[in-house]
Design a protein around this motif. Structure first.
Motif, PDB file in Angstrom:
ATOM      1  N   UNK A  46       0.774  -1.178  -0.053  1.00 41.17           N
ATOM      2  CA  UNK A  46       0.037   0.024  -0.053  1.00 41.17           C
ATOM      3  C   UNK A  46       0.904   1.171   0.076  1.00 41.17           C
ATOM      4  N   UNK A  47       1.780   1.238   0.759  1.00 43.27           N
ATOM      5  CA  UNK A  47       2.785   2.371   0.863  1.00 43.27           C
ATOM      6  C   UNK A  47       3.671   2.518  -0.336  1.00 43.27           C
ATOM      7  N   UNK A  48       3.983   1.391  -1.194  1.00 42.76           N
ATOM      8  CA  UNK A  48       4.239   1.476  -2.424  1.00 42.76           C
ATOM      9  C   UNK A  48       3.388   2.198  -3.551  1.00 42.76           C
ATOM     10  N   UNK A  49       2.226   1.788  -3.353  1.00 44.33           N
ATOM     11  CA  UNK A  49       1.174   2.318  -4.133  1.00 44.33           C
ATOM     12  C   UNK A  49       1.092   4.156  -4.088  1.00 44.33           C
ATOM     13  N   UNK A  50       1.521   4.349  -2.955  1.00 45.09           N
ATOM     14  CA  UNK A  50       1.137   6.134  -2.574  1.00 45.09           C
ATOM     15  C   UNK A  50       2.665   6.493  -2.637  1.00 45.09           C
ATOM     16  N   UNK A  51       3.665   5.919  -3.246  1.00 38.49           N
ATOM     17  CA  UNK A  51       4.873   6.480  -3.507  1.00 38.49           C
ATOM     18  C   UNK A  51       5.728   6.758  -2.115  1.00 38.49           C
ATOM     19  N   UNK A  52       5.093   6.012  -1.154  1.00 35.88           N
ATOM     20  CA  UNK A  52       5.976   6.333   0.200  1.00 35.88           C
ATOM     21  C   UNK A  52       6.875   5.161   0.067  1.00 35.88           C
ATOM     22  N   UNK A  53       8.257   5.529  -0.635  1.00 37.57           N
ATOM     23  CA  UNK A  53       8.872   4.274  -0.567  1.00 37.57           C
ATOM     24  C   UNK A  53       9.913   3.769   0.495  1.00 37.57           C
ATOM     25  N   UNK A  54      10.262   4.719   1.451  1.00 39.36           N
ATOM     26  CA  UNK A  54      10.873   4.328   2.627  1.00 39.36           C
ATOM     27  C   UNK A  54       9.979   3.530   3.675  1.00 39.36           C
ATOM     28  N   UNK A  55       8.839   3.904   3.704  1.00 40.60           N
ATOM     29  CA  UNK A  55       7.912   3.032   4.490  1.00 40.60           C
ATOM     30  C   UNK A  55       7.616   1.754   3.732  1.00 40.60           C
ATOM     31  N   UNK A  56       7.576   1.634   2.484  1.00 36.35           N
ATOM     32  CA  UNK A  56       7.429   0.353   1.729  1.00 36.35           C
ATOM     33  C   UNK A  56       8.544  -0.370   2.076  1.00 36.35           C
ATOM     34  N   UNK A  57       9.723   0.060   1.929  1.00 37.13           N
ATOM     35  CA  UNK A  57      10.937  -0.660   2.403  1.00 37.13           C
ATOM     36  C   UNK A  57      10.828  -1.465   3.539  1.00 37.13           C
ATOM     37  N   UNK A  58      10.775  -0.671   4.469  1.00 31.47           N
ATOM     38  CA  UNK A  58      10.713  -0.978   5.853  1.00 31.47           C
ATOM     39  C   UNK A  58       9.623  -2.010   6.101  1.00 31.47           C
ATOM     40  N   UNK A  59       8.434  -1.776   5.704  1.00 28.41           N
ATOM     41  CA  UNK A  59       7.595  -3.014   5.999  1.00 28.41           C
ATOM     42  C   UNK A  59       7.978  -4.177   5.025  1.00 28.41           C
ATOM     43  N   UNK A  60       8.655  -4.064   3.852  1.00 31.56           N
ATOM     44  CA  UNK A  60       8.996  -5.199   3.279  1.00 31.56           C
ATOM     45  C   UNK A  60      10.048  -5.794   4.018  1.00 31.56           C
ATOM     46  N   UNK A  61      10.920  -5.220   4.603  1.00 31.55           N
ATOM     47  CA  UNK A  61      11.939  -5.921   5.603  1.00 31.55           C
ATOM     48  C   UNK A  61      11.371  -6.659   6.597  1.00 31.55           C
TER      49      UNK A  61
END
Length: 492
Positions: free
Chosen positions: A406-421
């Motif tokens: 979801x964060x990736x869809x919103x272009x919040x890439x730092x948050x997307x990476x953190x949740x991916x980790x």
């Protein structure tokens, strides 16, 4: 002709396809199966590999007793993704109705291992085992021929490491020995509804002809079955921890303990009545008949609303569960607004009763609806509220990935990476190769957007290794392409 006209013409086939698909779905719900088959077939002439359409037509073929056609469509839907859950279920159903109960059981187990939260796989396992016992007397007399690809009998997490089954066989045998040393009563309490599955697999191990055989991919059947025993224990622990996905078992037990003795003006055996209703509701939804599931849930709701809390102390818990059932049926029928309303009522009741499991269930369902309808920020809001309520590595891996997406869809890439980790850490903890691959892809995509190209390449390479371990051809191709693109940034 203008560019706008050309674009409009290009979109016509796409619009026609979705119209035909919608027609097929509507006709199926109206039980006009032959007409639905025609609609799906026309749609497939425009998009021959659309797996949603293939599964829809497969369901119709089952309803019209065309079992071989149903199996063919189900298998076609799995060509690009062998883990496609709806395709796996349809293949299992087709095999079951063809009388291939043993192989149907294998695919029900396959789906159960991939998605323990989906009730229809548990029901499929139950009915396949009953059919086997009715036809041959007992599971110990079942003879599985060693033909075709039986590698799917092995849980995904066992594929996470090369030749894991062979290397860890000694350790697995030790674990099994420790488990069998428990008393029969204690073991049954731990396994719960998986007890019959464990017994079935243990009986297969007694078949000397079977265990000495090998699958198409070369694994010895003895190793594969023992791996499945480990998987059953893993899924049991997961379900015991995680009632939001499959709460009915624990809630039913809770009700049996708390329900007061019915008075003269109370329903006869209210708990028994409710359990019977829930079984019917779940079975209808699992078989794809959302309308009938909705009807039964609404009928049960009317009955429960007439009960008093003095007669049935768990009335609010029951109503919350029924709101959840109604919401799930409405999602299948495409009425997202009404579904959201029922899941919100489930959440409100869970908060009133201070039931963390029910709260987790409702928060997940609400988040799903927001995500499916493109309201990404709201999906994040509700799914993040669910985090403190999560139990078990598999649920963590799924939830963290979805929030990251979801964060990736919103272009919040730092948050997307953190949740991916975080998703990757949870998947690593349970050695679940599919979620390891999925989480690595999310981290790689986030790192690419952040300009961290070396880290991006590293995670894509790990994802590629995991895709190969799963023999996921579609995943391999997609990751290889993304990896090639990422490497170009490093060379610049």
């Amino acid at each position: 002709m203008s560019d706008q006209d050309l674009d409009h013409d290009d979109q016509k086939p796409k619009g026609v396809f979705f119209t035909l698909l919608a027609d097929g779905n509507w006709l199926y719900r109206k039980a006009k199966y032959k007409n639905a088959i025609d609609a799906y077939t026309k749609a497939l002439t425009l998009k021959p590999d659309d797996r949603t359409c293939l599964v829809g037509r497969s369901r119709c073929y089952l309803k019209t007793d065309q079992y071989e056609n149903a199996l063919e469509d189900a298998e076609t839907s799995l060509v690009e993704d062998k883990t496609y859950v709806e395709g796996l279920y349809q293949k299992a159903e087709a095999l079951y109705y063809m009388g291939e109960f043993e192989f149907a059981l294998v695919f029900y187990h396959r789906g159960q291992n991939l998605r323990p939260q989906i009730e229809k796989f548990r029901l499929g396992i139950q009915k396949a085992q009953e059919a086997i016992e009715n036809s041959v007397g007992s599971p110990s007399s079942v003879k599985l021929e060693i033909k075709g690809d039986l590698s799917f009998f092995q849980e995904d997490q066992e594929r996470a490491q090369p030749i894991t089954v062979i290397q860890n066989l000694t350790m697995e045998k030790k674990q099994l020995t420790q488990k069998t040393s428990l008393s029969q009563k204690t073991t049954k309490q731990q396994l719960g509804e998986f007890d019959s599955d464990k017994k079935f697999l243990e009986n297969l191990l007694k078949d000397q002809g079977l265990v000495k055989g090998r699958t198409k991919s070369g694994e010895q059947m003895q190793d594969v079955i023992q791996s499945c025993l480990i998987s059953v224990d893993t899924c049991t622990e997961f379900l015991n921890q995680m009632t939001p996905f499959c709460p009915r078992g624990r809630e039913s037990k809770h009700m049996q303990q708390k329900c007061s003795k019915p008075q003269h003006n109370a329903p006869s055996e209210p708990t028994h009545l409710l359990l019977k209703s829930l079984d019917g509701i779940d079975a209808e939804l699992a078989s794809g008949n959302a309308e009938e599931s909705l009807k039964k849930a609404e009928e049960a709701m009317k009955i429960v609303q007439e009960w008093s809390e003095k007669e049935v102390p768990t009335k609010k818990e029951v109503l919350g569960r029924l709101h959840s059932c109604i919401g799930n049926a409405l999602v299948e029928l495409g009425d997202m607004d009404k579904a959201l309303d029922h899941h919100q009522k489930d959440l409100d009741l869970a908060k009133q009763c201070k039931l963390p499991d029910a709260m987790s269930r409702a928060l997940e369902n609400i988040g799903r609806i927001f995500a499916q309808t493109g309201r990404i920020s709201q999906a994040i809001e509700f799914w993040e509220k669910k985090i403190p309520l999560v139990c078990g590595g598999l649920e963590k891996a799924w939830l963290f990935h979805e929030i990251g997406w979801c964060y990736m869809e919103l272009s919040y890439h730092d948050e997307a990476r953190d949740y991916g980790i975080r998703s990757l850490a949870a998947a690593d903890e349970i050695a679940h190769v599919k979620w390891q691959m999925t989480a690595n892809v999310l981290v790689a995509q986030s790192e690419l957007k952040l300009g961290n190209f070396k880290s991006c390449v590293s995670h894509f390479e790990r994802a590629l290794t995991q895709a190969k371990l799963q023999e996921d051809d579609a995943g391999i191709c997609a990751i290889q392409k993304a990896l090639g693109d990422a490497k170009q940034f490093i060379s610049k």
